[in-house]
Write a protein that holds these residues in place. Sequence first.
Motif, PDB file in Angstrom:
ATOM      1  N   LEU A 182     -42.496  73.763  11.086  1.00 58.72           N
ATOM      2  CA  LEU A 182     -41.160  73.645  10.507  1.00 58.72           C
ATOM      3  C   LEU A 182     -40.542  72.309  10.898  1.00 58.72           C
ATOM      4  CD1 LEU A 182     -39.605  77.177  11.157  1.00 58.72           C
ATOM      5  CD2 LEU A 182     -40.212  76.195   8.935  1.00 58.72           C
ATOM      6  N   LEU A 206     -37.328  71.042  12.076  1.00 60.71           N
ATOM      7  CA  LEU A 206     -36.173  71.709  12.679  1.00 60.71           C
ATOM      8  C   LEU A 206     -35.120  70.689  13.092  1.00 60.71           C
ATOM      9  CD1 LEU A 206     -37.943  74.385  14.911  1.00 60.71           C
ATOM     10  CD2 LEU A 206     -36.804  74.730  12.726  1.00 60.71           C
ATOM     11  N   TYR A 243     -27.049  76.624  12.316  1.00 65.32           N
ATOM     12  CA  TYR A 243     -28.376  76.060  12.601  1.00 65.32           C
ATOM     13  C   TYR A 243     -29.393  76.527  11.556  1.00 65.32           C
ATOM     14  CZ  TYR A 243     -32.882  75.687  15.061  1.00 65.32           C
ATOM     15  OH  TYR A 243     -34.197  75.440  15.397  1.00 65.32           O
ATOM     16  N   VAL A 264     -31.983  74.688   8.864  1.00 60.85           N
ATOM     17  CA  VAL A 264     -33.420  74.967   8.821  1.00 60.85           C
ATOM     18  C   VAL A 264     -33.846  75.212   7.381  1.00 60.85           C
ATOM     19  CG1 VAL A 264     -35.260  76.535   9.557  1.00 60.85           C
ATOM     20  CG2 VAL A 264     -33.475  75.876  11.178  1.00 60.85           C
ATOM     21  N   ASN A 280     -36.456  72.914   5.073  1.00 57.82           N
ATOM     22  CA  ASN A 280     -37.730  73.586   4.773  1.00 57.82           C
ATOM     23  C   ASN A 280     -37.561  74.426   3.512  1.00 57.82           C
ATOM     24  OD1 ASN A 280     -39.353  73.093   7.513  1.00 57.82           O
ATOM     25  ND2 ASN A 280     -37.251  73.623   8.046  1.00 57.82           N
ATOM     26  N   ASP A 338     -34.532  78.365  18.568  1.00 61.32           N
ATOM     27  CA  ASP A 338     -35.352  77.186  18.317  1.00 61.32           C
ATOM     28  C   ASP A 338     -36.746  77.367  18.914  1.00 61.32           C
ATOM     29  OD1 ASP A 338     -35.272  74.105  17.572  1.00 61.32           O
ATOM     30  OD2 ASP A 338     -36.228  74.270  19.536  1.00 61.32           O
TER      31      ASP A 338
END
Length: 793
Positions: free
Chosen positions: A380, A382, A409, A413, A417, A574
């Motif tokens: 990912l 991030l 957050y 993400v 993505n 995370d």
Amino acid sequence: MTQARAAATPEVDQAQPLEAAELRLIDAYWRAANYLSAGQIYLLDNPLLKRPLKLEDIKPRLLGHWGTTPGLNFIYAHANRVIKKRELDAIYVMGPGHGGPAGVANAYLEGTYTERYPDVTMDETGLRKLFRQFSFPGGIPSHNAPETPGSIHEGGELGYALVHAYGAAFDNADLTVFCIVGDGEAETGPLAASWHSNKFVNPARDGAVLPILHLNGYKIANPTVLARIPEPELRDLLEGYGHAPVFVSGDDPAKVHQQMAAALDWALDEIARIKKDRPARRPTWPMIVLRTPKGWTGPKKVDGKQVEGTWRAHQVPVTDFDAEPGHIQVLEEWLRSYRPDELFDRSGRLVEELAGLPPRGDRRMSANPHANGGELLKDLRLPDFRDYAVDVAKPGTTSSEATRVLGTYLRDVVKMNPDNFRVMGPDETASNRLSALFEATNRAWDADTVPGDDHLAPDGRVMEVLSEHMCEGWLEGYVLTGRHGLFNCYEAFIHIIDSMFNQHAKWLKLTRAIPWRRPIASLNYLLSSHVWRQDHNGFSHQDPGFIDHVVNKKAEVIRVYLAPDANCLLSVADHCLRSRNYVNVIVAGKQPALNYLSMEDAIAHCTRGLGIWDWASTDEGRDPDVVLACAGEVPTLETLAAADLVRRHLPNLAVRVVNVVDLMRLQQPTEHPHGLRDAEFDEVFTRDRPVIFAYHGYPWLIHRLTYRRANHANIHVRGYKEEGTTTTPFDMVMLNDLDRYHLVMDVIDRVPSLGSKAAHVRQEMVDHRLRSRQHTRDHGQDPPEILNWVWPN
């Protein structure tokens, strides 16, 4: 969005799309798969029947399921034909996974099995090993297990084939998933709900699932419902689910081959049309209903009793070779009916014209990288979670909603993505305070919309449906095929998928020992609306027991994190999104709660997994008189409030406050890789001082995790003890003796130096509890000193 109708489903009874040579070859390939499947169930030796069958050639314990296997082999052979003809990228999800011999047989015929297991060669010696190992000590399981190349779905527990198939198809625009649904499995609740997955498919972005409902009529000992209802009623049911079914049926292989070939050609033409046209209205997706006898091509009768086409064919159709020597002849005649001498040469190798039938390379379903998702997995992208930190100038003086902070957050993400990360949840994403996600995406939805609907679109990255089974299955299928995701859920109702979690954890445990299985993204749970803040919904919503369930699984697979505040939640999330081959359970609150740690301190604390909070402790370099330990948002609050009370009422007492984020740090390292060494544990918790442990869940779990520790006898745990109702948050903790006043009473009761000297303090704590409870009864709210408590400067 109204539904677009499919082209009229064809009548395939008289269809003959296969030329004679093609029909002969596909039937021979099917016979080869059936021979290999029956051989796996029965044979220890004599794999090519070069001599008459003897008792010593037969396994002493016969384990396996024949009944569904011929149908699975039949579909597989036809799927290979269209994959090769159309250059499809396809995988095979075997709902009746107890037909495991079929998965192994077809992987072997395609050559993949030998590539993965070079000792199982494509000759007589390899056949002997292939047969012997099946359901045999030291060998392989009887189901379509992780050891089987091409499998993403073991199918031991029925009900999840369709959701795994759709999970695999999401964001895989060019993938076709042949999903075989057994008629027994079709009776399960999860499968019945799974038909609605087609309302969440975006033809422009997602792959296609072709459901093939296999009606062979029986379960273990009873007929199946869908096989016994009239065909028009079944058609109406499937059309109501949004499918256009084409029916294939019969017991004459030559005729059924032709029907199946025609049905597959039509279905794949329909899928191609849908993918090309991208209709404005929700498409009607094709599917196939295949009706064939249970145990097709096996013994028709044994000892005068009908076997083929009945429940008797479900497992092992002919047995008792010691007591009934005549059964050996029955078995031999059955095996020879496949004419193995036409299928394999003298060395045991598949004859050339059959070996050339399957696709090549990654086009083989048993070698498709989507079925070994780690081969396709990309990290990912991030954002830096530290950028979302809550400012904490002083611990315990400001508040935030931890999951709302996390939502910002996760929003980014999703932005970073757009094609390999999804969030699943049973209509609780907004309730769990993750609404920031909708600043970046929508809820996936390909059904009708009306004015006033909120964030519904075919291309949404948030998937909500009020079925925890579907959410779990979609996410499992998604990560098993090389992507990432998060499942957010109310804590109490995650129990609905207890058994699905079991199966996934078992899968991960096994794949860690299979060298060719590449690591996949972890399955991440975010559990909020937790037990201590379901005071408004009541007892039915109060259950923290999923954690207990999870820690029963192998230590190398499971991780459990209890975030005490927003910054810790960011750090933990995370970490989990970056991890591989785990099941991560994160428990966090959504209601306003105190912030304790700056981001720098939170990172250090989460990295340690547990730690002493110096700012809340008074032992200051000396041995503590008592350790106040806590794990979980509300237990942390109550522990700190208790520490404050002890400071004020028992100022000479040396108190150490310990917070636990990573629950598995409590175990020994011999039991869990995160476990603290005994020396480290004793340094934190001492070897001989009382430990009052306030825990988020059922208290006996802490005893279980620490029972080998030197100080276990002095560990006293408070947690949820199945007392709940609709009440106030503080009344909930009082009902379970987890409140600050009770924790102070526990300190007084367990610190030997206090005794009767602290009797007046203990009585005051009892009185505080009585007054607090009466306040809730008088005002319907907790007292101001509870509601407004902060850590004193």
